[in-house]
Design a protein around this motif. Structure first.
Motif, short mmCIF file in Angstrom:
data_model
loop_
_atom_site.label_atom_id
_atom_site.label_comp_id
_atom_site.label_asym_id
_atom_site.label_seq_id
_atom_site.Cartn_x
_atom_site.Cartn_y
_atom_site.Cartn_z
N LYS A 35 0.82 -1.20 0.00
CA LYS A 35 0.00 0.00 0.00
C LYS A 35 0.87 1.27 0.00
N ILE A 36 0.36 2.27 -0.70
CA ILE A 36 0.98 3.59 -0.72
C ILE A 36 0.18 4.49 0.23
N ILE A 37 0.85 5.11 1.18
CA ILE A 37 0.22 6.09 2.05
C ILE A 37 0.50 7.46 1.45
N PHE A 38 -0.52 8.14 1.00
CA PHE A 38 -0.35 9.40 0.27
C PHE A 38 -1.05 10.54 0.99
N ASP A 39 -0.26 11.57 1.31
CA ASP A 39 -0.78 12.79 1.93
C ASP A 39 -0.49 13.95 0.99
N PRO A 40 -1.50 14.46 0.28
CA PRO A 40 -1.24 15.51 -0.71
C PRO A 40 -0.80 16.82 -0.11
N GLY A 41 -1.29 17.16 1.10
CA GLY A 41 -0.89 18.40 1.74
C GLY A 41 -1.26 19.63 0.90
N PRO A 42 -0.57 20.74 1.14
CA PRO A 42 -0.87 21.99 0.41
C PRO A 42 -0.67 21.88 -1.10
N SER A 43 0.10 20.89 -1.55
CA SER A 43 0.37 20.75 -2.99
C SER A 43 -0.86 20.30 -3.77
N ILE A 44 -1.95 20.02 -3.08
CA ILE A 44 -3.16 19.57 -3.77
C ILE A 44 -3.59 20.54 -4.85
N ASP A 45 -3.25 21.83 -4.69
CA ASP A 45 -3.66 22.85 -5.67
C ASP A 45 -2.90 22.75 -6.98
N VAL A 46 -1.71 22.17 -6.97
CA VAL A 46 -0.86 22.19 -8.16
C VAL A 46 -0.59 20.81 -8.75
N THR B 180 -3.61 2.80 -3.05
CA THR B 180 -3.23 3.99 -2.29
C THR B 180 -4.23 4.29 -1.19
N ILE B 181 -3.72 4.39 0.03
CA ILE B 181 -4.51 4.85 1.17
C ILE B 181 -4.29 6.36 1.29
N LEU B 182 -5.36 7.11 1.13
CA LEU B 182 -5.28 8.57 1.13
C LEU B 182 -5.54 9.11 2.52
N THR B 183 -4.69 10.04 2.98
CA THR B 183 -4.92 10.72 4.25
C THR B 183 -4.89 12.22 4.01
N VAL B 184 -5.98 12.90 4.37
CA VAL B 184 -6.15 14.32 4.07
C VAL B 184 -6.83 15.02 5.24
N ASN B 185 -6.77 16.37 5.23
CA ASN B 185 -7.63 17.12 6.14
C ASN B 185 -8.90 17.51 5.38
N ILE C 297 -8.75 8.45 4.85
CA ILE C 297 -8.79 9.00 6.21
C ILE C 297 -8.86 10.52 6.12
N VAL C 298 -9.84 11.10 6.80
CA VAL C 298 -9.96 12.56 6.90
C VAL C 298 -9.62 12.97 8.32
N ARG C 299 -8.52 13.68 8.49
CA ARG C 299 -8.07 14.12 9.80
C ARG C 299 -8.87 15.35 10.25
N LEU C 300 -9.37 15.30 11.48
CA LEU C 300 -10.25 16.36 11.98
C LEU C 300 -9.73 16.96 13.28
N GLY C 301 -8.42 16.96 13.49
CA GLY C 301 -7.85 17.55 14.69
C GLY C 301 -8.28 16.82 15.94
N ASP C 302 -8.65 17.59 16.99
CA ASP C 302 -9.01 16.94 18.24
C ASP C 302 -10.36 16.23 18.16
#
Length: 312
Positions: free
Chosen positions: A172-183, A197-202, A231-236
């Motif tokens: 599996k690929i763990i992929f976090d696009p981060g701020p680069s998602i725009d480009v 690919t396992i996607l992890t995003v906010n 996975i959608v990260r939602l802080g606390d």
């Protein structure tokens, strides 16, 4: 019933191996009353110099948890590369990639008194992955891979996609696009999502990916493409996950957050640590939520907790 963190940590075995792909660069931190506007001449205060980069931060979290992993992080030649080498030596990290003509990148982080910030990045060796670097690594040797959006920008994306296509079917690929998602190239993203690919995003990144305002609907749309956990990260508030067409929540941990920089990286590192110990996705995200909650309670990057800290 899911185990608590202490009992979960005691089951860590790390039977599987990961490859962490990406960058390490120097971050010069400057604080100021407010970010400058055109024509301003303002005073700043130097707050320090640290090593950062998503791949480095992920590796730091994995290293502190005792996981098995290799690094594909290029080390160049120059003053920034010397910082990378020194920190790697201190952590016991080894990178097989050494370039003699280009330095590692660096950035300046400008932090306002309210903790808002702006970054100025000067890319280095990490922005131009060479195909010959991949000769040092056999993708079939790894169960998990990590890559961020920053490291998929430009031609790097096609080079990495070609490498990932040679992995085993179950890896599996763990992929976090981060701020680069725009480009990032959307065609490249769609191809990446279909090869395990396992996607992890906010939440903001999820919206940018799908243009769908509902987390549930956005997850269902992406899951139809990837067929893997998202996975959608939602802080606390924890995280919302879709897995095998089922959507569920994993609770978070409330803390006094003082610095959220690199929390997503630490979350990804702990997620990989859990998965490579044969934890379920739910258990791995629960561990990752705990690790990220500790990171945001500290100032700076690369400050993930050790096993001992999690057990205390």
């Amino acid at each position: 019933m899911r185990k608590d963190i202490k009992n979960l940590i005691q089951d860590v075995k790390f039977n599987q191996r990961s490859l962490i792909i990406g960058s390490a660069f120097v971050d010069i931190i400057v604080s100021m009353k407010s970010l400058p506007k055109l024509g301003d001449n303002i005073r700043g205060k130097f707050k320090g110099q640290i090593l950062t980069g998503s791949a480095f931060n992920v590796a730091d979290a994995l290293g502190r948890l005792g996981a098995n992993f290799d690094l594909m992080i290029p080390v160049g030649t120059g003053i920034n590369a010397k910082v990378v080498e020194d920190v790697f030596a201190d952590r016991g990290f080894i990178s097989l990639i050494k370039e003699d003509e280009v330095d590692n990148g660096w950035c300046i982080t400008l932090i306002e008194s309210n903790n808002d910030r702006a970054l100025i990045t000067m890319p280095g060796v990490e922005k131009n992955f060479k195909r010959e670097w991949f000769d040092y690594y056999n993708p079939m040797d790894y169960d998990y891979f990590y890559v961020s959006g920053y490291d998929l920008e430009g031609e790097n994306g096609n080079t990495l996609l070609e490498f990932f296509r040679r992995k085993t079917k179950d890896a599996k690929i763990i992929f976090d696009p981060g701020p680069s998602i725009d480009v990032l190239d959307r065609g490249l993203l769609d191809k990446l999502l279909t090869i395990g690919t396992i996607l992890t995003v906010n939440g903001e990144e999820l919206f940018k990916l799908t243009k769908i305002g509902s987390i549930r609907d956005a997850l269902m749309s992406l899951h139809k493409v990837s067929k893997e956990a998202i996975i959608v990260r939602l802080g606390d508030r924890g995280a919302t996950i879709i897995e095998n067409d089922e959507i569920y929540n994993v609770e978070g941990f409330k803390v006094d957050a003082v610095d959220k920089v690199s929390a997503g990286d630490a979350h990804a590192g702990a997620l990989i640590a859990g998965l490579s110990s044969a934890f379920s996705v739910e258990e791995s995200v629960y561990l990752a939520n705990k690790v990220a909650s500790i990171v945001v309670s500290k100032v700076g990057t690369a400050c993930a907790p050790t096993i001992e800290e999690l057990l205390s």
